[in-house]
Enzyme design. Sequence first.
Site, PDB file in Angstrom:
ATOM      1  N   GLY A   1       9.634 -47.085 -10.162  1.00 50.63           N
ATOM      2  CA  GLY A   1       8.214 -46.847 -10.581  1.00 50.63           C
ATOM      3  C   GLY A   1       7.314 -45.447 -10.073  1.00 50.63           C
ATOM      4  CB  CYS A   2       4.529 -43.181 -10.951  1.00 52.09           C
ATOM      5  SG  CYS A   2       2.908 -45.290 -10.415  1.00 52.09           S
TER       6      CYS A   2
END
Lengths: 369, 369, 369, 369
Positions: free
Chosen positions: A150-151
């Site tokens: 994820g980010c």
Amino acid sequence: MIKASIIGATGYVGIELIRLLQKHPRVELNELVSNSRAGSKLIDVYPQFRGSQVADYYLKDLSEFEVKDNDIIFTALPHGVSQNIVAELFDQGVKIIDLSGDFRYHDTDLYTEWYGIEHNFSELACKAVYGLSEFNRSAIKKASLVANPGCYVTASLLALLPLVNFSKADLSSIIIDAKSGVSGAGKSLKQDLLFTESYNTMKAYSPGTHRHSSEIEYILNRFLEQSYFQSEFGSEFLALHNFNSANNQKATVLFTPHLVPVKRGIFATIYLKLNAESSKEELTELYNSFYETEKFIQLIPDSLPELKYVAGSNYVQLGFRYNKRTDQVIILSALDNMLKGAAGQAVQNMNIMFNLAEETGLEATALFP
Amino acid sequence: MIKASIIGATGYVGIELIRLLQKHPRVELNELVSNSRAGSKLIDVYPQFRGSQVADYYLKDLSEFEVKDNDIIFTALPHGVSQNIVAELFDQGVKIIDLSGDFRYHDTDLYTEWYGIEHNFSELACKAVYGLSEFNRSAIKKASLVANPGCYVTASLLALLPLVNFSKADLSSIIIDAKSGVSGAGKSLKQDLLFTESYNTMKAYSPGTHRHSSEIEYILNRFLEQSYFQSEFGSEFLALHNFNSANNQKATVLFTPHLVPVKRGIFATIYLKLNAESSKEELTELYNSFYETEKFIQLIPDSLPELKYVAGSNYVQLGFRYNKRTDQVIILSALDNMLKGAAGQAVQNMNIMFNLAEETGLEATALFP
Amino acid sequence: MIKASIIGATGYVGIELIRLLQKHPRVELNELVSNSRAGSKLIDVYPQFRGSQVADYYLKDLSEFEVKDNDIIFTALPHGVSQNIVAELFDQGVKIIDLSGDFRYHDTDLYTEWYGIEHNFSELACKAVYGLSEFNRSAIKKASLVANPGCYVTASLLALLPLVNFSKADLSSIIIDAKSGVSGAGKSLKQDLLFTESYNTMKAYSPGTHRHSSEIEYILNRFLEQSYFQSEFGSEFLALHNFNSANNQKATVLFTPHLVPVKRGIFATIYLKLNAESSKEELTELYNSFYETEKFIQLIPDSLPELKYVAGSNYVQLGFRYNKRTDQVIILSALDNMLKGAAGQAVQNMNIMFNLAEETGLEATALFP
Amino acid sequence: MIKASIIGATGYVGIELIRLLQKHPRVELNELVSNSRAGSKLIDVYPQFRGSQVADYYLKDLSEFEVKDNDIIFTALPHGVSQNIVAELFDQGVKIIDLSGDFRYHDTDLYTEWYGIEHNFSELACKAVYGLSEFNRSAIKKASLVANPGCYVTASLLALLPLVNFSKADLSSIIIDAKSGVSGAGKSLKQDLLFTESYNTMKAYSPGTHRHSSEIEYILNRFLEQSYFQSEFGSEFLALHNFNSANNQKATVLFTPHLVPVKRGIFATIYLKLNAESSKEELTELYNSFYETEKFIQLIPDSLPELKYVAGSNYVQLGFRYNKRTDQVIILSALDNMLKGAAGQAVQNMNIMFNLAEETGLEATALFP
């Protein structure tokens, strides 16, 4: 041409995948699956695709979808939902890049502890390859199932992993203060995501207890357990960096995310204590040894990252400051949560899996102003 | 490869030209001229170009610039300043696309009246070809000097020009209520452009007296003077649309611009009285006859334009509503002021001048979310 | 002390009423009714009230509410829902200020036509007094039920009503281009109200067909039907302004609202044709004759309104430009949709009803920066 | 009535002081001094003051200003400039609240080290009383010159000072990750403060080296040197809290400010290691012992601060989390940089100096939505 489909095509990550793949010179977009909008024309849901190659696509229901026509499938689904669909697809022998959190832990008990969800496919989870492109290329190349990070985690790990190989770093003292744009929360209808609630304001959430703490810590520690590298995090990497994992430490991470009123972007400010005096030069050399030849990592020791210089691109800006007064390092990491933090890195991983140049279809410069 | 240079390379339009041209498959970016930043490396002024093909470029002073190495020059300079530089370049026989207001009027007295500036090159102004790509292709193809229209004017003219050929339109009643993002004002240091002054607020400026009123009116009337078309606005166009300029009208425009707190975008809401009853169908047919085959014009009679669906792309969204109750047409026009409103249309014009497919280097889909 | 309660206390208008009334020197806030949050403490829903006089209030269900303890009740409910509750309260003999659209039309057929909802209380609707404070004081003073106008309508009518008394105005040509901040849409969970969907973009909606067109037109025409004034829009007003309704016109309004990414504010740009030449001086005199002594109307013929100068206050800024070239008037009107456009005007009306100075509790200056 | 004047009246802090003082029931605003706008009418520079008591004020040049008519003077000037003017005013025997950084250090060498500016009034600096209202009331009450703390420092100290009295706190490990709205940077014309440069983006600046690091550290350590309290930081405070400064520590602060795209607000996320296990209960008790009776401090151990709940008010929201896993405390502090971070606290200090209730003129609830 690589035949690709997207399952979960109408979430924000889904449409970012469409935006990238429709222009990718080696990809033919096959099917767009969205149960919530099945039957609609894509441009009736997202008018920005008028005039593009996918302008005439219709969204399909998963029940209508056939695996066999595809070389690769991107799953952009909520965690918990994703595992079942991925498992089913996997059994049919297609390559998968999963953008949910479901296959990021080999240790599915840890997953259950932090996500509060049972994991029904522990064996499959152990086969999944962690898709942090710059650190896991050789494994990604051979992977059938890539768990795309994820980010928040990408921004944090790219800033921290070089320090794993730095004996002066006190890895028990890592503090990550991360700031996310609102698009990172997706398009679910929650009150605090309303414009009127999140404009001209900011807040922290889940301070110290957000589930991504555990993912960052887990991956850092898998790196530190050198043996592990042989099998997954690549041996070429170990050789290259003369990895030492000097002090048998275990990494501990305190992670606090914030919501800031920007659309795209993760900005992470990371604090770490050193055990001994260091210098800008030493740290620059350390980071350079990892990133000098990396296309998407911009190491800027003489300036500072800013979201506007990466938003709209797959680039990561990394800056750092050695604070002599307190013997600490401050690392600053900025990326676009939709690109390097999600769809962009997924395409980068696909490029690795299909032996394409890693930047194919990802060359865009940030959109500024 | 087309060798191109940019004069005025560090203004917002300048860097948008760089962003587009560095990825243009048929262009080789030659020199970047910026007197204010001459001697600096581009990426020290605009770090978003790290990792791109222009990462190593230095900004030059105009005095160091040599025309002869170039096939085309883009001038992105303030009005008043531009005319002198363009005139000098023109004499050296290079193709020029000028993005200032200096060569948009053949009638330089009108220019002086609205800009409050002398025009020293009336003869050259008459040779300039108006760069509204969709309406002036044949002239642009042969042009040596293209006067690229601005953002407000492009949004307004694309919405209005089809109505010039509609006998029911009362062209004396045109009202344009236009809203601009702040990037349109450039990066000059004015107090009302500060974040703290222009965030979470909006205002009108120069209501009814803004200089772009005159440009919109002037071009509409040049269209209405049918004879004019022979020479500049193309004869192929006249033939195609069976242009009648039915009622010998003269267009009158009341134009009021507003500043809204968005970064990129022009949104124009245009009101026009009809002399006779019409219908959605009739208007759709009219607009379709102009735009059906146009790559960059998205006619959406069944929905409504929105900036987010065009920002980051060269597309224009056009919607309209026929209001039976009051016999008026409301036309809504949305575009990205940096792209179709400036640098994008300039590249589109370059493509026309060099016989390339018009969308070359301009295929990007809007960046959303 | 005036005992007041709010029904619909947790919508955005509801909490703005709380914010104002808790500091009002002559009001004692009695009950806060919110069926959706009944049982919660106010500060658990809206933490900004910590430290204030209402910090300990609990939200009640309507079924627990008793009318008899109140001098006045504010209803801030969705249209359609409001009429039934107001009718029931009215029967119990309490003064009511209703902030919905339900009692703004005496002609309930017109209401039904534009709202698509049956009206079950036509008789009561005819007793309701229109709460545009500056134009209807004498009727408001005696009213039992005040129908508080909405934000778009207040901004438009304050700009237009003086022109009703101006024989040169062509009232058949009114165009209103209105821009609203997102808070005006309330806190319902709709996708286009998400931050990610409405930040850094803008759009028009319901061009020419929004229901507030009809309210503006209806009220303008009630003014023009002079006889009407005797009964409601005050006779003192007629005497004061030597009202002539010269030309037996009927007003026609074309209204197009837009959503802009600001939190609070209505900005209306209004266009109107004149039948004869006028001048800035003549128009200034006209507007002055209406507003010179009005506390909350700031007539600024030499400058231009801007949301930041009114947001957070009950003030309205009115500017105008006479456009000689086209014989049109452009009127610019800016107000805070939560204050003069809703809760502020409601409190102003309460002050009128209870013979208090109109600005009591409404003295705040705009919050800028 | 207290006669007050403002020197530096047209900066953002200056106009916030005007906004507050014109409504203060015990203050008569005397003169507004602004050399840059001397001769202008206030409302021609800041139209939001139309309709208010100061609508007719003219801005004066400092040379026209007479001290003798004033009970108190607020100086809101840039550091470096302020010291000279304050020294001159002080000699004339008037009370002063200075909002610059010039008199916040008794140790003027430290000032010079961090500000890079000579200090010409070391003796006067030692007489200045530090204006952190909640911690220094008895000294402020008697002060002639109050050095008002800035926004970052107020947010940080209010979060940290209770921990100074907590023996488990490791004060050598303080990390402050602070985020500021853009108004905090004032209205100087710098490129990075333009809307187009600071909207939809964020960045860190001066990581670890910002001058406010030193102010936070300096004040924390003055607290720790218990002897100091006798003279300035009040003895009543020591008695009340049974202050122990247990472990002879010295506080060390690593402070990194960020610019986020909001107008008003400071949000500080503060990290601190503990030497021994603690608990939510213990920390709640500690903070309660300091803040339970404080009007402007909202301790919210069960929820989390957010800018929207304080912007427009003088309140501070303080939340914290004890992180058992890493034995750290995360403290979250939110305030309005214009109010509690500048003008609001200055008025609070004035109230203390003139024996008024501390909240006089500062009762506003946050403006939300």
